[in-house]
Design an enzyme around this catalytic site. Structure first.
Site, PDB file in Angstrom:
ATOM      1  CD  GLU A 136      -3.492   1.312  -1.785  1.00  0.00           C
ATOM      2  OE1 GLU A 136      -3.907   0.228  -1.352  1.00  0.00           O
ATOM      3  OE2 GLU A 136      -4.087   2.385  -1.581  1.00  0.00           O
ATOM      4  CG  HIS A 178      -1.934   0.926   1.430  1.00  0.00           C
ATOM      5  ND1 HIS A 178      -1.756   2.283   1.293  1.00  0.00           N
ATOM      6  CD2 HIS A 178      -3.230   0.761   1.757  1.00  0.00           C
ATOM      7  CE1 HIS A 178      -2.899   2.896   1.543  1.00  0.00           C
ATOM      8  NE2 HIS A 178      -3.814   1.991   1.829  1.00  0.00           N
TER       9      HIS A 178
HETATM   10  C1  BG6 Z   1      -6.927   2.386   0.633  1.00  0.00           C
HETATM   11  C2  BG6 Z   1      -8.392   2.186   0.461  1.00  0.00           C
HETATM   12  O1  BG6 Z   1      -6.243   1.304   0.090  1.00  0.00           O
HETATM   13  O2  BG6 Z   1      -6.602   2.487   2.021  1.00  0.00           O
HETATM   14  C3  BG6 Z   1      -9.149   3.317   1.143  1.00  0.00           C
HETATM   15  O3  BG6 Z   1      -8.685   2.097  -0.918  1.00  0.00           O
HETATM   16  C4  BG6 Z   1      -8.724   3.428   2.592  1.00  0.00           C
HETATM   17  O4  BG6 Z   1     -10.547   3.087   1.042  1.00  0.00           O
HETATM   18  C5  BG6 Z   1      -7.208   3.569   2.652  1.00  0.00           C
HETATM   19  O5  BG6 Z   1      -9.368   4.539   3.207  1.00  0.00           O
HETATM   20  C6  BG6 Z   1      -6.639   3.717   4.063  1.00  0.00           C
HETATM   21  O6  BG6 Z   1      -6.987   2.649   4.845  1.00  0.00           O
HETATM   22  P1  BG6 Z   1      -6.525   2.585   6.363  1.00  0.00           P
HETATM   23  O7  BG6 Z   1      -7.092   1.277   6.917  1.00  0.00           O
HETATM   24  O8  BG6 Z   1      -5.023   2.583   6.376  1.00  0.00           O
HETATM   25  O9  BG6 Z   1      -7.101   3.792   7.043  1.00  0.00           O
END
Ligand code: BG6
Length: 277
Positions: free
Chosen positions: A253, A153
């Protein structure tokens, strides 16, 4: 050179420096939260509001989303899986002047079994030189078939969200998570509002064009790519974000998400990888 550092609160990370770059990798989540070539500004974005402390997800760098990406069916389970906050073991494979390679491993435990019943071997190889390489390998060591979704990510540090463009996803189908609708990407992607999409059938290099540099992303073992920017309102209400955080970050990502989820029979393994340069 690799130095193991521990903050007063017990947060532990590897501090890496070689001839090309420096990097910092937390043992929790095998989470790289800093990578910078010596002649450039940091490649990875890290929120000013992110507190580095044991058990708290880091907002920035490259969280490892595993063994599921996004919200699971059971709302009691954490978004993006459990691997990003658990402590991983590590082994230094190469510590040369021109390249550093470290392999992190997460084993099943009573804790992982409370989230997910399977036996598995999970490893993440991180290579630091003038490029940044990650290889996340899942082996099914269970007697049951397992299906995983996952993502590297990556939060990229950018000059300004209004002035960047993403190339390489033109003509690709995507699911828009905000409207739960499907589309085909027309042209390069520019940003003027919250964006949360999962692209499919991606088999080529993706380029992030920033006024100060062009970043290339080569993925393998993956045909899905998530493009995410929370924009103003979501930045304001998310954990470890400032209201203006959306201006300086963009997530692209490397994923195995939705129809690109991976099913592994007992004994099978799969590697999700990216090379950022
Ligand atoms: C992204 C998603 O990968 O991660 C989003 O597509 C999400 O919808 C974001 O808000 C952050 O996620 P997290 O769990 O780290 O707050």
């Amino acid at each position: 050179m690799i130095t193991l550092r521990t903050l007063d609160n017990g947060f532990t990370y590897l501090d890496i420096r070689n001839d090309h770059a420096c990097a910092k990798i937390a043992l929790q989540g095998a989470h790289i939260f800093h990578y910078q070539r010596h002649d450039e500004s940091p490649l990875l974005w890290l929120s000013d509001a992110s507190i580095l402390q044991p058990g708290t997800a880091i907002r920035g760098g490259i969280p490892i989303c595993w063994p599921w990406f996004g919200m699971p069916d059971d709302p009691a389970l954490p978004q993006h899986g459990f691997a990003r906050v658990l402590p991983w073991d590590y082994e230094i494979v190469t510590d040369h002047n021109d390249v550093t390679v470290i392999v992190f491993r997460l084993q099943p435990s009573t804790q992982t079994k409370t989230f997910w019943p399977y036996r598995f071997e999970l490893s993440l190889q991180i290579t630091v030189n003038d490029q940044l390489g990650l290889k996340l390998t899942t082996a099914n060591t269970d007697v049951e078939i397992m299906t995983i979704s996952s993502a590297l990510h990556t939060y990229f540090a950018i000059t300004d969200i209004h002035s960047v463009k993403v190339l390489g996803l033109e003509g690709k189908p995507y699911w828009d998570a905000l409207s739960d609708t499907n589309h085909i990407q027309a042209g390069g992607i520019m940003f003027s509002a919250e964006t949360d999409r999962v692209y499919q059938h991606v088999d080529n290099t993706i380029k992030l064009l920033d006024p100060k540099r062009t970043i290339s992303i080569d993925n393998n073992g993956s045909s899905s790519v998530v493009v995410w920017n929370p924009w103003i309102e979501k930045s304001t209400r998310m954990s470890a974000m400032m209201p203006d955080s959306y201006l300086s970050m963009l997530c692209i990502e490397t994923a195995n998400a939705r129809e690109d989820s991976i099913t592994l029979s007992p004994g099978q393994s799969h590697t999700l990888g990216t090379r950022i340069h």
